[in-house]
Design an enzyme around this catalytic site. Sequence first.
Site, PDB file in Angstrom:
ATOM      1  N   GLU A   1       9.684  -2.307   4.712  1.00  0.00           N
ATOM      2  CA  GLU A   1      10.225  -1.043   5.183  1.00  0.00           C
ATOM      3  C   GLU A   1      10.897  -1.184   6.538  1.00  0.00           C
ATOM      4  O   GLU A   1      11.819  -0.437   6.863  1.00  0.00           O
ATOM      5  CB  GLU A   1       9.102   0.005   5.253  1.00  0.00           C
ATOM      6  CG  GLU A   1       9.599   1.442   5.182  1.00  0.00           C
ATOM      7  CD  GLU A   1       8.491   2.408   4.874  1.00  0.00           C
ATOM      8  OE1 GLU A   1       8.562   3.077   3.825  1.00  0.00           O
ATOM      9  OE2 GLU A   1       7.544   2.515   5.682  1.00  0.00           O
TER      10      GLU A   1
ATOM     11  N   HIS B   1      -3.668 -20.181  -9.870  1.00  0.00           N
ATOM     12  CA  HIS B   1      -3.759 -20.233 -11.328  1.00  0.00           C
ATOM     13  C   HIS B   1      -2.891 -19.167 -11.994  1.00  0.00           C
ATOM     14  O   HIS B   1      -3.095 -18.841 -13.162  1.00  0.00           O
ATOM     15  CB  HIS B   1      -5.219 -20.075 -11.758  1.00  0.00           C
ATOM     16  CG  HIS B   1      -6.104 -21.157 -11.229  1.00  0.00           C
ATOM     17  ND1 HIS B   1      -6.336 -22.340 -11.906  1.00  0.00           N
ATOM     18  CD2 HIS B   1      -6.775 -21.270 -10.057  1.00  0.00           C
ATOM     19  CE1 HIS B   1      -7.135 -23.108 -11.194  1.00  0.00           C
ATOM     20  NE2 HIS B   1      -7.414 -22.490 -10.064  1.00  0.00           N
TER      21      HIS B   1
ATOM     22  N   LYS C   1      12.452  11.250  -1.481  1.00  0.00           N
ATOM     23  CA  LYS C   1      11.688  12.394  -0.982  1.00  0.00           C
ATOM     24  C   LYS C   1      12.468  13.687  -1.167  1.00  0.00           C
ATOM     25  O   LYS C   1      11.909  14.719  -1.570  1.00  0.00           O
ATOM     26  CB  LYS C   1      11.356  12.200   0.497  1.00  0.00           C
ATOM     27  CG  LYS C   1      10.287  11.172   0.798  1.00  0.00           C
ATOM     28  CD  LYS C   1       9.977  11.155   2.287  1.00  0.00           C
ATOM     29  CE  LYS C   1       8.879  10.163   2.620  1.00  0.00           C
ATOM     30  NZ  LYS C   1       8.559  10.146   4.068  1.00  0.00           N
TER      31      LYS C   1
END
Length: 464
Positions: free
Chosen positions: A286, A315, A429
Amino acid sequence: MNGIISVDIGHLISERDKLNFISLSDFNALENKYGHVFKEFQMSLQGKKSFLTLSLEEKRSIPDIKSLAKNIAAKYENVLVLGIGGSALGARAVIQYLKGPLYNLIKQEHPRLFILDNIDPVLVKYYEDVIDIGKTLIIYVSKSGSTPETAALFIHFYNRFKEAGGDTADIVICCDPGDNGINHIAKSLGCRLLHIPHNLPGRYSVLSSVGFLPSEIIGIDSGQLLEGAQIAHQSIISDGPQQNALFALGASLFELALKGKSIHVLFNYSSLLSEFGLWFVQLWAESLGKKQSLANNVVNAGTTPLTCLGATDQHSILQLFKEGPADKVFGFMKINNVADEIKFTNEFPTEKEYSYFAGRTMQEQLHIEQLATEMSLVKDGKPCYSITLKDVSPKTLGGLFYFVEALVVLTADLWNINAYDQPGVEEGKNITYSLMGRQDYNHKKSKYEQEVSMYNEERRIYSI
């Protein structure tokens, strides 16, 4: 190690592979290329002009936070923190590093502490099944006071808390000191109110009341967190570029980004650091993922952060790291000293696959596996650095938080971008506010409804 943190950048440098690493001559030239940017950054810290130093000023708030935490711990069995992004990730990292991932399952004198950071109704229901809301204090953390996810969670749990007979004056709201809805609500409720420094963005707020109050509630000394941050701060402003860990790492990572290393992997070799890795991902992404520079040029800055856990992810994703695209730089983080060591006994001496464990320790194995992974990546042309933490203590963690925050801000300065804004998340937003019917966004609602309709027409859906 003498200090609380050591940084090794030796394997970002190679004379044998100048394509994937930094040559020694280029490394030695970094001070001439970027030293002026670093010195300006140091001056901003020394003069307390950098927003980072706002955290150091939070020392004066600690006595009141300690008192509040003591009162909360004496009255409530549980604490529920409502937040998202920087309002949750930092506190999660503190709790996991200093109290362990199973904190809420261990009987102790402090309250259980839960952090809810998503509006998934299934998850919310699970939390309600686990905690007795009548015996649970709510801490609502939102820098802006209007973040839609945490606002929704607060509305829901505030109502549940009232229904259970809770004292709403006990609720804690932690937000920006500006004139916003949540400050109005706090005033009308007469509840407890803590303010985050105005110019300290949420993702940098762990070294403030956002991280300090949850820490103190469960018995972590926030003063020690801040003491570690001060140690890191002093080191950053005192050492010249050639001796400075922050400059060496920051300038090297920036140089490698320019060479096409567009993915920054943080490989944490301790389960106590997995939440820290998630905090790092938000902070790095960000802060550095910016389209425009401060000069309004299109730069598409930043590298993509990725966090992994060792030895588990050896793994899973290591195969790609070893033999996939050469577009990554790797950071390894480990803890030098842990309190509880586990020593292996010689249980199966006749079996070569098991007998070699005898007399070794589990921490020793973890460190050897970290070294083996790092060495194998370097052999395959993958640049690596490592950070070693002295111990599991608030001081070391506070120093690490401050060092990484400073690393991000320095890197932003090298890109000539704003480390503190996040314009890329604002449109989402705005669409949410409009479609959810927020009054001051009604003028955009018809526009977004048309865009949604067009978007849906472009779908191609296949059923299975």
